[in-house]
Design a protein around this motif. Structure first.
Motif, PDB file in Angstrom:
ATOM      1  N   VAL A  86      -7.345  53.416  35.642  1.00 54.59           N
ATOM      2  CA  VAL A  86      -7.218  53.478  37.095  1.00 54.59           C
ATOM      3  C   VAL A  86      -8.368  54.325  37.649  1.00 54.59           C
ATOM      4  N   MET A  87      -9.049  53.858  38.678  1.00 57.07           N
ATOM      5  CA  MET A  87     -10.048  54.694  39.352  1.00 57.07           C
ATOM      6  C   MET A  87      -9.321  55.524  40.411  1.00 57.07           C
ATOM      7  N   VAL A  88      -9.477  56.840  40.309  1.00 52.70           N
ATOM      8  CA  VAL A  88      -8.721  57.717  41.211  1.00 52.70           C
ATOM      9  C   VAL A  88      -9.657  58.565  42.074  1.00 52.70           C
ATOM     10  N   PRO A  89      -9.189  59.000  43.238  1.00 55.58           N
ATOM     11  CA  PRO A  89     -10.036  59.851  44.096  1.00 55.58           C
ATOM     12  C   PRO A  89     -10.247  61.218  43.448  1.00 55.58           C
ATOM     13  N   ALA A 320       8.451  52.807  29.928  1.00 56.96           N
ATOM     14  CA  ALA A 320       8.251  54.096  30.600  1.00 56.96           C
ATOM     15  C   ALA A 320       6.847  54.116  31.184  1.00 56.96           C
ATOM     16  N   VAL A 321       6.737  54.405  32.468  1.00 61.80           N
ATOM     17  CA  VAL A 321       5.411  54.457  33.104  1.00 61.80           C
ATOM     18  C   VAL A 321       5.212  55.818  33.786  1.00 61.80           C
ATOM     19  N   LEU A 322       4.175  56.524  33.337  1.00 60.95           N
ATOM     20  CA  LEU A 322       3.798  57.776  33.989  1.00 60.95           C
ATOM     21  C   LEU A 322       2.589  57.464  34.856  1.00 60.95           C
ATOM     22  N   PHE A 323       2.835  57.391  36.149  1.00 63.23           N
ATOM     23  CA  PHE A 323       1.795  56.979  37.089  1.00 63.23           C
ATOM     24  C   PHE A 323       0.834  58.136  37.393  1.00 63.23           C
ATOM     25  N   ILE A 324      -0.426  57.780  37.643  1.00 57.83           N
ATOM     26  CA  ILE A 324      -1.388  58.772  38.110  1.00 57.83           C
ATOM     27  C   ILE A 324      -1.609  58.561  39.614  1.00 57.83           C
ATOM     28  N   ASP A 325      -1.971  59.631  40.298  1.00 55.99           N
ATOM     29  CA  ASP A 325      -2.364  59.572  41.713  1.00 55.99           C
ATOM     30  C   ASP A 325      -1.273  59.065  42.662  1.00 55.99           C
ATOM     31  N   GLU A 326      -0.103  59.660  42.548  1.00 53.90           N
ATOM     32  CA  GLU A 326       0.909  59.366  43.571  1.00 53.90           C
ATOM     33  C   GLU A 326       0.576  60.122  44.851  1.00 53.90           C
ATOM     34  N   GLN A 330      -2.291  56.711  45.760  1.00 56.70           N
ATOM     35  CA  GLN A 330      -1.358  55.774  45.081  1.00 56.70           C
ATOM     36  C   GLN A 330      -2.113  54.660  44.345  1.00 56.70           C
ATOM     37  N   THR A 331      -3.257  55.013  43.764  1.00 57.25           N
ATOM     38  CA  THR A 331      -4.045  54.005  43.047  1.00 57.25           C
ATOM     39  C   THR A 331      -3.342  53.570  41.756  1.00 57.25           C
ATOM     40  N   GLY A 332      -2.645  54.507  41.113  1.00 60.32           N
ATOM     41  CA  GLY A 332      -1.917  54.178  39.878  1.00 60.32           C
ATOM     42  C   GLY A 332      -0.828  53.157  40.143  1.00 60.32           C
ATOM     43  N   ALA A 333      -0.108  53.367  41.228  1.00 60.51           N
ATOM     44  CA  ALA A 333       0.987  52.459  41.597  1.00 60.51           C
ATOM     45  C   ALA A 333       0.449  51.056  41.864  1.00 60.51           C
ATOM     46  N   ARG A 334      -0.686  50.995  42.585  1.00 59.01           N
ATOM     47  CA  ARG A 334      -1.235  49.678  42.929  1.00 59.01           C
ATOM     48  C   ARG A 334      -1.794  48.969  41.709  1.00 59.01           C
ATOM     49  N   LYS A 335      -2.413  49.754  40.822  1.00 59.78           N
ATOM     50  CA  LYS A 335      -2.983  49.166  39.609  1.00 59.78           C
ATOM     51  C   LYS A 335      -1.860  48.574  38.753  1.00 59.78           C
ATOM     52  N   TYR A 336      -0.764  49.296  38.677  1.00 57.56           N
ATOM     53  CA  TYR A 336       0.365  48.811  37.878  1.00 57.56           C
ATOM     54  C   TYR A 336       0.914  47.504  38.463  1.00 57.56           C
ATOM     55  N   ASP A 398       5.766  55.194  43.799  1.00 60.89           N
ATOM     56  CA  ASP A 398       5.035  54.512  42.726  1.00 60.89           C
ATOM     57  C   ASP A 398       5.546  53.103  42.432  1.00 60.89           C
ATOM     58  N   ILE A 399       6.822  52.889  42.631  1.00 64.09           N
ATOM     59  CA  ILE A 399       7.358  51.556  42.336  1.00 64.09           C
ATOM     60  C   ILE A 399       7.422  50.683  43.592  1.00 64.09           C
ATOM     61  N   ASP A 400       7.160  51.291  44.720  1.00 63.45           N
ATOM     62  CA  ASP A 400       7.261  50.568  45.990  1.00 63.45           C
ATOM     63  C   ASP A 400       6.442  49.259  46.049  1.00 63.45           C
ATOM     64  N   PRO A 401       5.187  49.253  45.493  1.00 67.58           N
ATOM     65  CA  PRO A 401       4.421  47.985  45.559  1.00 67.58           C
ATOM     66  C   PRO A 401       5.100  46.821  44.819  1.00 67.58           C
ATOM     67  N   LEU A 402       6.081  47.103  43.964  1.00 67.41           N
ATOM     68  CA  LEU A 402       6.767  46.025  43.232  1.00 67.41           C
ATOM     69  C   LEU A 402       7.736  45.262  44.137  1.00 67.41           C
ATOM     70  N   LYS A 403       7.991  45.822  45.283  1.00 67.23           N
ATOM     71  CA  LYS A 403       8.900  45.184  46.248  1.00 67.23           C
ATOM     72  C   LYS A 403       8.390  43.783  46.621  1.00 67.23           C
ATOM     73  N   GLU A 404       7.076  43.690  46.663  1.00 69.08           N
ATOM     74  CA  GLU A 404       6.429  42.416  46.993  1.00 69.08           C
ATOM     75  C   GLU A 404       6.872  41.291  46.046  1.00 69.08           C
ATOM     76  N   PHE A 405       7.221  41.672  44.810  1.00 70.38           N
ATOM     77  CA  PHE A 405       7.649  40.658  43.826  1.00 70.38           C
ATOM     78  C   PHE A 405       9.173  40.611  43.709  1.00 70.38           C
ATOM     79  N   ASN A 406       9.853  41.130  44.724  1.00 67.72           N
ATOM     80  CA  ASN A 406      11.320  41.138  44.767  1.00 67.72           C
ATOM     81  C   ASN A 406      11.978  41.853  43.592  1.00 67.72           C
ATOM     82  N   VAL A 407      11.298  42.868  43.069  1.00 70.70           N
ATOM     83  CA  VAL A 407      11.903  43.646  41.977  1.00 70.70           C
ATOM     84  C   VAL A 407      12.958  44.579  42.589  1.00 70.70           C
ATOM     85  N   PRO A 408      14.189  44.604  42.042  1.00 67.99           N
ATOM     86  CA  PRO A 408      15.172  45.575  42.531  1.00 67.99           C
ATOM     87  C   PRO A 408      14.665  46.993  42.251  1.00 67.99           C
TER      88      PRO A 408
END
Ligand SMILES: [Zn+2]
Length: 457
Positions: A86-89, A320-326, A330-336, A398-408
């Motif tokens: 992930v490229m982070v600021p 298990a996902v340990l996200f970077i840059d929350e 939120q680059t980690g979340a988007r990359k995931y 971090d999991i919010d972008p998954l909403k787009e794919f209808n993930v509960p």
């Protein structure tokens, strides 16, 4: 005869159902027993807090935390362990910050401050200007450019202490921190001081991210402790002419490479159905980030450890996902989320822990009505542990972008009254986390993952 047969049939089904329920309850009990009687979680929490303090996304401390988790997952012999690039600021606060007020009438006072996250610095000589106290953006806009130009805007709206849910009180006050610099700069202000977002009166400045707009001048912004916000406000009443000097040395460097850490236990029946459990590894520069979010990271690591140590082979894949840059972009979340889309993965559910390591109360659920009802039906398993609250609500950043794919989406919901005593401040230390409360949370999340794995959604 037919009736007798039917009665036996129903009894048989009932018998099996209650055996399954007993087995589930026994396994859940073992999650709690095991979590409460092993110090592994505490050692990990201590490592994050004491050895990787101030782990901004692009920092060497964050990298240390990443390799630490990777190493633990490998030692646990998870089925796969990998780093997702992930490229982070690379924003850095600089090595000095200073603010003081000067009044001809009242004298001089140094303030307890820290820069807001992602803010620009003041330059070597700092900025000096008269201060205008503001509570709402409307008030700022009403004053207009003539009264705001060249001033330092002091946003002093406190978190509403009468609101029961501190997260809600935080949301009600956070816009002045996030967007205050944009609104003040539109009217040509020099800089911004924001009252720390905490319900307490104390001396800790609480940072947090701010946003700028490309076409609006970026002005420096700091947080001031609530005690000093009160003093500044009372001095202003006596001397509206007082001035403030601010020096910060924040700098943003080009983005840097970092990683999300991922570890999986492969499902033995439906390996393509993935249950995600996540938290974020990064923390602000001024803190051990014990509650935010080392506690969440420990929860996630404990979930896979509990499955492994109790020899539970899940039907579905537990990831298990340990996200970077929350905290910053939120680059980690988007990359995931990009990976999920690219691989067309089926994420059965995603659970995030990012509300501290306090005693669990339940879960917030962001899903369709049908799935919400299914998750609420699992609540009965948690009653022996005083965990009751299964409600609709926001899950996690971090999991919010998954909403787009209808993930509960599911958010871990602990007790919330103390969270903002610590949040984004130097006060968020290892010693502020209670081991038993932390581990009740680990076991609660592991139990929910287990039930979703057993019964699907
Ligand atoms: Zn957090």
């Amino acid at each position: 005869m037919k009736t007798i047969f039917r009665s036996f049939f129903y009894l048989f089904i009932l018998f099996h159902f209650s055996i399954a329920q007993d087995t589930d309850s026994t396994i859940i009990r073992s999650f709690f027993s095991q979590a409460l009687s092993d110090d592994f979680a505490l050692e990990n929490l201590k490592f994050f807090a004491k050895e990787t303090k101030g782990r901004l996304p692009a920092s060497s401390q964050a990298l240390k935390a990443i390799h630490f988790v990777q190493n633990i997952f490998e030692k646990m012999k998870l089925d796969s362990v990998y780093l997702q690039e992930v490229m982070v600021p690379d924003w850095r606060p600089g090595d000095a910050e200073y603010a003081a007020i000067h009044s001809k009438k009242l004298g001089e006072k140094k303030l307890n401050i820290c820069p807001l996250g992602y803010a620009v610095g003041t330059g070597k000589n700092g900025i000096t200007g008269r201060v205008v106290e503001i509570h709402h953006f409307d008030q700022l806009h009403d004053m207009g450019e003539t009264l705001i130009q060249d001033r330092i805007v002091f946003f002093n709206r406190s978190m509403d202490r009468s609101v029961l849910n501190t997260m809600a009180a935080y949301s009600m006050a956070a816009n002045q921190r996030v967007y205050g610099a944009i609104e003040a700069s539109k009217l040509k202000a020099k800089g911004v001081i924001v009252r720390s977002l905490t319900t307490r009166l104390d001396d800790f400045p609480h940072t947090g991210v701010l946003r700028y707009k490309e076409d609006i001048k970026k002005i420096p912004a700091i947080a001031v402790s609530t005690n000093d916000a009160e003093i500044l406000s009372s001095w202003l009443k006596e001397d509206p002419e007082l001035s403030c000097k601010i020096i910060t040395r924040c700098t943003t460097f080009p983005d840097k490479q970092s990683y999300n850490v991922i570890g999986e236990i492969k499902g033995n029946e439906y390996p393509d159905e993935i249950i995600v459990v996540g938290a974020h590894l990064d923390a602000w520069f001024n803190t051990e980030g014990a509650h935010d979010d080392a506690a969440g990271c420990v929860h996630v690591m404990e979930v896979v450890r509990l499955f492994k140590s109790l020899g539970i082979n899940p039907k579905r894949t537990i990831r298990a996902v340990l996200f970077i840059d929350e905290e910053i972009m939120q680059t980690g979340a988007r990359k995931y989320a990009e990976m999920v889309k690219l691989n067309e993965e089926k994420q059965l559910a995603a659970i995030e822990s990012d509300r501290g390591g306090f005693a669990p109360k339940g879960f917030t659920i962001d899903a369709s009505e049908e799935i919400f009802t299914k998750i609420v039906a699992l609540q009965k398993y948690f009653i022996p542990y005083d965990i009751f609250k299964f409600v609709k609500g926001h899950s996690g950043v971090d999991i919010d972008p998954l909403k787009e794919f209808n993930v509960p989406l599911i958010g871990f919901l602990p007790e919330c009254q103390r969270y903002f005593d610590y949040h984004h401040s130097e006060n968020d230390t290892f010693g502020q986390v209670n081991f038993r409360e932390l581990q009740m949370g680990s076991a609660a999340i592991a139990s929910l993952v287990y039930l979703i794995d057993q019964y699907g959604l």
